[in-house]
Design a protein around this motif. Sequence first.
Motif, PDB file in Angstrom:
ATOM      1  N   ASN A  16      48.634  68.789  43.570  1.00 15.88           N
ATOM      2  CA  ASN A  16      48.962  69.416  44.851  1.00 15.88           C
ATOM      3  C   ASN A  16      50.247  68.871  45.466  1.00 15.88           C
ATOM      4  N   CYS A  17      50.984  68.073  44.731  1.00 12.67           N
ATOM      5  CA  CYS A  17      52.225  67.468  45.237  1.00 12.67           C
ATOM      6  C   CYS A  17      53.397  68.373  44.849  1.00 12.67           C
ATOM      7  N   GLU A  18      53.725  69.301  45.735  1.00 12.66           N
ATOM      8  CA  GLU A  18      54.749  70.302  45.418  1.00 12.66           C
ATOM      9  C   GLU A  18      56.097  69.694  45.071  1.00 12.66           C
ATOM     10  N   GLU A  19      56.459  68.590  45.738  1.00 10.16           N
ATOM     11  CA  GLU A  19      57.764  67.984  45.486  1.00 10.16           C
ATOM     12  C   GLU A  19      57.904  67.531  44.035  1.00 10.16           C
ATOM     13  N   ILE A  20      56.790  67.172  43.403  1.00 13.24           N
ATOM     14  CA  ILE A  20      56.834  66.775  42.002  1.00 13.24           C
ATOM     15  C   ILE A  20      56.497  67.944  41.091  1.00 13.24           C
ATOM     16  N   MET A  21      55.508  68.729  41.462  1.00 16.97           N
ATOM     17  CA  MET A  21      55.094  69.862  40.621  1.00 16.97           C
ATOM     18  C   MET A  21      56.198  70.916  40.491  1.00 16.97           C
ATOM     19  N   GLU A  22      57.092  70.966  41.480  1.00 15.98           N
ATOM     20  CA  GLU A  22      58.160  71.958  41.463  1.00 15.98           C
ATOM     21  C   GLU A  22      59.537  71.300  41.497  1.00 15.98           C
ATOM     22  N   ALA A  23      59.640  70.120  40.902  1.00 16.35           N
ATOM     23  CA  ALA A  23      60.905  69.395  40.870  1.00 16.35           C
ATOM     24  C   ALA A  23      61.739  69.911  39.696  1.00 16.35           C
ATOM     25  N   TYR A  24      62.651  70.790  39.954  1.00 12.47           N
ATOM     26  CA  TYR A  24      63.572  71.383  38.994  1.00 12.47           C
ATOM     27  C   TYR A  24      62.879  72.408  38.104  1.00 12.47           C
ATOM     28  N   TYR A  25      61.858  71.985  37.348  1.00 12.57           N
ATOM     29  CA  TYR A  25      61.036  72.901  36.572  1.00 12.57           C
ATOM     30  C   TYR A  25      59.705  73.054  37.282  1.00 12.57           C
ATOM     31  N   PHE A  26      58.897  73.996  36.849  1.00 15.29           N
ATOM     32  CA  PHE A  26      57.661  74.294  37.553  1.00 15.29           C
ATOM     33  C   PHE A  26      56.445  74.027  36.672  1.00 15.29           C
ATOM     34  N   PHE A  27      55.697  72.961  37.023  1.00 15.63           N
ATOM     35  CA  PHE A  27      54.421  72.719  36.370  1.00 15.63           C
ATOM     36  C   PHE A  27      53.444  73.767  36.873  1.00 15.63           C
ATOM     37  N   TRP A  28      52.658  74.312  35.974  1.00 13.80           N
ATOM     38  CA  TRP A  28      51.725  75.367  36.337  1.00 13.80           C
ATOM     39  C   TRP A  28      50.503  74.783  37.028  1.00 13.80           C
ATOM     40  N   ASP A  29      49.992  75.518  37.998  1.00 11.50           N
ATOM     41  CA  ASP A  29      48.726  75.152  38.629  1.00 11.50           C
ATOM     42  C   ASP A  29      47.624  75.259  37.583  1.00 11.50           C
ATOM     43  N   PRO A  30      46.540  74.508  37.758  1.00  9.99           N
ATOM     44  CA  PRO A  30      45.477  74.525  36.744  1.00  9.99           C
ATOM     45  C   PRO A  30      44.994  75.923  36.370  1.00  9.99           C
ATOM     46  N   GLU A  31      44.853  76.793  37.355  1.00  7.74           N
ATOM     47  CA  GLU A  31      44.345  78.135  37.061  1.00  7.74           C
ATOM     48  C   GLU A  31      45.358  79.015  36.335  1.00  7.74           C
ATOM     49  N   GLU A  32      46.612  78.564  36.242  1.00  9.32           N
ATOM     50  CA  GLU A  32      47.651  79.308  35.528  1.00  9.32           C
ATOM     51  C   GLU A  32      47.798  78.879  34.071  1.00  9.32           C
TER      52      GLU A  32
END
Length: 139
Positions: free
Chosen positions: A56-72
């Motif tokens: 749930n840490c958007e600053e890291i999950m969306e830092a340059y590239y996008f890590f997918w949420d678990p349901e994705e």
Amino acid sequence: MSDMFVEKFRGLVPLYLQEPWQEADGITVADLDDVFAELKISVPLALREFLHALGNCEEIMEAYYFFWDPEELEVQDGYLLFLEDEDEAYTWGMLADQADVPDPIVWRRNNATGQWINEEGTFSEFVFDMLDWVFTDSE
């Protein structure tokens, strides 16, 4: 969950965001288990613990590239996909049949050609190296 990587992943918040890790930065193990059961996928320990620590840490999950949420998360071409670039030119994954490997090797797919290339590092190595590059390059 054995917490092999959780503390190291949590440590990325103070390292790069200069604030303490908070429980709200992660996703509970129970919630992750529910999502993965619904999707009918097996997820390696390192990816599970990354999402548990930072999902749930958007600053890291969306830092340059996008890590997918678990349901994705999804399996395509025999790979469990977890990350893509902003232009959707590349997608990163790990071999789906290696879900029992705690920290599997990461592969990158060129979405235009469908060709997969070995990134020559495990998931945890990939994450730490990528975020170091993102956060130190932007300074």
